[in-house]
Enzyme design. Sequence first.
Site, mmCIF file in Angstrom:
data_model
loop_
_atom_site.group_PDB
_atom_site.id
_atom_site.type_symbol
_atom_site.label_atom_id
_atom_site.label_comp_id
_atom_site.label_asym_id
_atom_site.label_seq_id
_atom_site.Cartn_x
_atom_site.Cartn_y
_atom_site.Cartn_z
ATOM 1 N N HIS B 70 -35.492 10.861 18.498
ATOM 2 C CA HIS B 70 -34.578 11.130 19.617
ATOM 3 C C HIS B 70 -33.753 12.384 19.317
ATOM 4 O O HIS B 70 -33.623 13.279 20.153
ATOM 5 C CB HIS B 70 -33.660 9.930 19.853
ATOM 6 C CG HIS B 70 -32.443 10.224 20.682
ATOM 7 N ND1 HIS B 70 -32.500 10.461 22.024
ATOM 8 C CD2 HIS B 70 -31.133 10.347 20.335
ATOM 9 C CE1 HIS B 70 -31.276 10.710 22.480
ATOM 10 N NE2 HIS B 70 -30.427 10.655 21.481
ATOM 11 N N GLU B 248 -25.845 25.359 13.885
ATOM 12 C CA GLU B 248 -26.781 24.832 14.878
ATOM 13 C C GLU B 248 -26.047 24.159 16.049
ATOM 14 O O GLU B 248 -26.440 24.313 17.197
ATOM 15 C CB GLU B 248 -27.738 23.840 14.205
ATOM 16 C CG GLU B 248 -28.616 23.025 15.141
ATOM 17 C CD GLU B 248 -29.640 23.840 15.900
ATOM 18 O OE1 GLU B 248 -29.975 24.945 15.439
ATOM 19 O OE2 GLU B 248 -30.078 23.375 16.960
ATOM 20 N N TYR B 250 -23.228 24.971 17.199
ATOM 21 C CA TYR B 250 -22.691 26.043 18.040
ATOM 22 C C TYR B 250 -23.801 26.772 18.769
ATOM 23 O O TYR B 250 -23.584 27.310 19.866
ATOM 24 C CB TYR B 250 -21.811 26.983 17.222
ATOM 25 C CG TYR B 250 -20.567 26.267 16.747
ATOM 26 C CD1 TYR B 250 -19.764 25.612 17.667
ATOM 27 C CD2 TYR B 250 -20.223 26.195 15.407
ATOM 28 C CE1 TYR B 250 -18.653 24.910 17.265
ATOM 29 C CE2 TYR B 250 -19.112 25.496 14.998
ATOM 30 C CZ TYR B 250 -18.327 24.850 15.925
ATOM 31 O OH TYR B 250 -17.235 24.157 15.521
ATOM 32 N N HIS B 296 -19.322 17.690 7.106
ATOM 33 C CA HIS B 296 -20.289 16.645 7.473
ATOM 34 C C HIS B 296 -20.564 15.710 6.304
ATOM 35 O O HIS B 296 -21.327 14.758 6.457
ATOM 36 C CB HIS B 296 -21.611 17.276 7.907
ATOM 37 C CG HIS B 296 -21.496 18.082 9.173
ATOM 38 N ND1 HIS B 296 -21.684 17.532 10.408
ATOM 39 C CD2 HIS B 296 -21.187 19.384 9.384
ATOM 40 C CE1 HIS B 296 -21.522 18.470 11.338
ATOM 41 N NE2 HIS B 296 -21.213 19.600 10.736
ATOM 42 N N ARG B 443 -23.413 3.704 11.883
ATOM 43 C CA ARG B 443 -24.451 4.235 12.759
ATOM 44 C C ARG B 443 -25.827 3.925 12.168
ATOM 45 O O ARG B 443 -25.933 3.491 11.027
ATOM 46 C CB ARG B 443 -24.270 5.744 12.953
ATOM 47 C CG ARG B 443 -24.316 6.532 11.681
ATOM 48 C CD ARG B 443 -23.879 7.970 11.872
ATOM 49 N NE ARG B 443 -24.905 8.736 12.560
ATOM 50 C CZ ARG B 443 -25.079 10.060 12.391
ATOM 51 N NH1 ARG B 443 -24.299 10.739 11.571
ATOM 52 N NH2 ARG B 443 -26.019 10.702 13.053
#
Lengths: 281, 518
Positions: B70, B248, B250, B296, B443
């Site tokens: 996805h 990426e 941005y 991150h 997640r």
Amino acid sequence: MSIAKRMLMRSAVAGVLAALATMPAHAGWDLLNMPKGVSELSREIYDMHMIMLWICTVIAVFTFGAMIWAMVRFRKSKGAVADGKMLHNARLEAAWTIVPVLILIGMAIPSVEKLIKIEDTSGSELTIKVTGYQWQWHYEYLGTGVSFFSRLARDSDAARQKRSGIDPRSVEHYLLNVDKPLVVPTGTKIRMLLTANDVIHAWWVPDFGMKRDAIPGFINEMWISVDEDKPGTYRGQCAELCGADHGFMPIVVDAKPPAEFRAWLEQQMAAAAGSRLAATE
Amino acid sequence: MGEHGHGPPKGIVRWLTTTNHKDIGTMYLVFSLVMFLVGGLMALVIRSELFQPGLQLVDPAFFNQMTTMHALVMVFGAVMPATVGLANWMIPMQIGAADMALPRMNLFSFWLLAFAFLLLLSTLFIPGGAPAAGWTLYPPLVLQTGQAFPMAIFAIHLMGASSIMGAINVIVTIVNMRAPGMTLLKMPLFSWSWLITAYLLIAVMPVFAGGVTMLLTDYYFHTSFFNAAGGGDPVLFQHVFWFFGHPEVYIMILPAFGIVSEVIATFSRKPIFGYEAMVYAIASIAFLSFIVWAHHMFTVGMPLAGQLFFTLSTMLIAVPTGVKIFNWTATMWRGSISFEPPMLFALAFLFLFTIGGFSGLMLAIAPADFQYHDTYFVVAHFHYVLVPGAVFGIMAAVYYWLPKWTGHMYDMALAKWHFWLSAIFVNVLFFPQHYLGLAGMPRRIPDYALQFTEWNMVSTIGAFGFGLSQLLFVWLIVKCVKGGERATAGVWDYQHGLEWTVPSPAPYHTFEKAPEVR
């Protein structure tokens, strides 16, 4: 709206309401915010989170307010005429560059303070080594010879199989229960050493505030503590994708008052020594 | 270029051999729409499984394939190609050029991309299935991938090559082919945003290619770049990945910034406020994107100094982003605002992207991030910036320029239905995920503890509502291509930019004689 349409709408609404009514009364609708937790760090982190949330809310009220005001006040349908000469305004633009910088400095100061405190693992009284495996945790109380694996409880494991036919609602602490929990003393600064055997995992109990990656070949450290007056069972999960059963390696921590903890540890040490003896004989 | 004045060849040959920027732009846009639906179907598989606790539909391994695919499909197949398609169509028309500077490379980069996705999607049908280690491809987990591994890496290399070629084309076109008088600081903001995006692409795509090549040699030749047992470090990959990955994001959002600037000015009937500040803000965001990557990965155990640096540098991004939000608001101020579909999407962008910006600011704070990291709070954050952010920006662009492309006005009522359903359901879908994350749901899990049931149900209902609403979008586009009220050259009441000086539909060749720009 035609009568048929209205009836369709009404039955749809009734259906949704009926579905909502069948939900259990202790529903998770009220789970809206981060837990305050049961440790000094988790409260510091919660406070930081709330500071940020409120600052963002205040900024949102102003910026969204200005946008909504513009959308309402300057509509063509209300006869608004565009002011084509409004191209820039050095003072205004300087202001909305400098004011955010000041707000950011205001946010940065408490976050730096808290970060320094979080990263200070000195003065710990107990060290526990945590090793992540696909898909279970291994705990070792350094210097005591006590160590064990901790994996998903049998009843959860049976219920979580695809189309198992077992209603998860019938399982106690579904997916958040283990066969043998980690036991820690309350009111004690505990240093956790984290590593992994295969892929990267992350050890996380929301009530303790902290989460840190367990990386194969490296040892990470962090500290936790549980408030003296808050013994109990605290639950968490692996937080770094670690393969098919990533969702099925929970963490359960049993926090006991120091005296009880010592008794438990001594009993475990005796058992460990006994089994070592048996192995050598 | 010996066929001036003639139309394109007929039938399939046209699409296989065209070097026309408009044709290639159309192919990119159609490809992106198809991928948006494919990626959306995968999202619906994910949300269906998460509708209630227990595993009802898929097994955990397939669930992980779905989350991985996805993301890859939406990022590299839907959002990026859509912005490339818009660049192809609009940059030559905005700067008064006859075509893109390198038309054959343009076609080549499209077919490379199409082939890359054929390869990537085919992994779903091979033994062992598609990659399942997340789109972030972290080792050592990604090294447990089966036969899909080399196919995925090769597909990523092809996508990267395609993006780099597209970016070179944009830069060469803008630098060399602007019409006389079109100085850089007269250039429309959409073209500006793409010029800066193109530099980001050229800077970071090779880094990503290097990272995945090291994965490949670790897998096949037993090098140990990311294996501690051989002296490597799994965290090194994360640094390399996010050095690419942050710029990426941005790359996906900057073109949307450009689009929103154009649309808000048009429907406020007033030039953009603080044009130069807008350009400098995009450039500042692009620069900052290179020095914030490790936010991150605050939980990997970086030294205190590193965590402080990445917290503070990340917070700085709020400054130029704030400038953009305030300038858009000021553009509306004392304007004459009307609410056509492009404006509706741009306004939803303005509100909802800002919400994503706020959660981004919260995530920047390392001590708080120790709780947020790898939870649904992060999922909510990046979907707010990517769906009502980048995707709504792209939809605003489609509604803004579709009459120019097809020569027909589209069904305004249908477009408004599409807008309101999308804007409502996108919030039903993603807002509860903030709650889930704060309450402690990690997640990338296929099943969850009972207390997360209620908000997951709401989120799934939102997902189906949002997904089905997109069928209206497809239907509207098909209808508009087939026919409709004739569009004028200017289309909207207030025009700024050269694209509105040519007839609608834009002729196959435009600006063969460069226009004069005063």
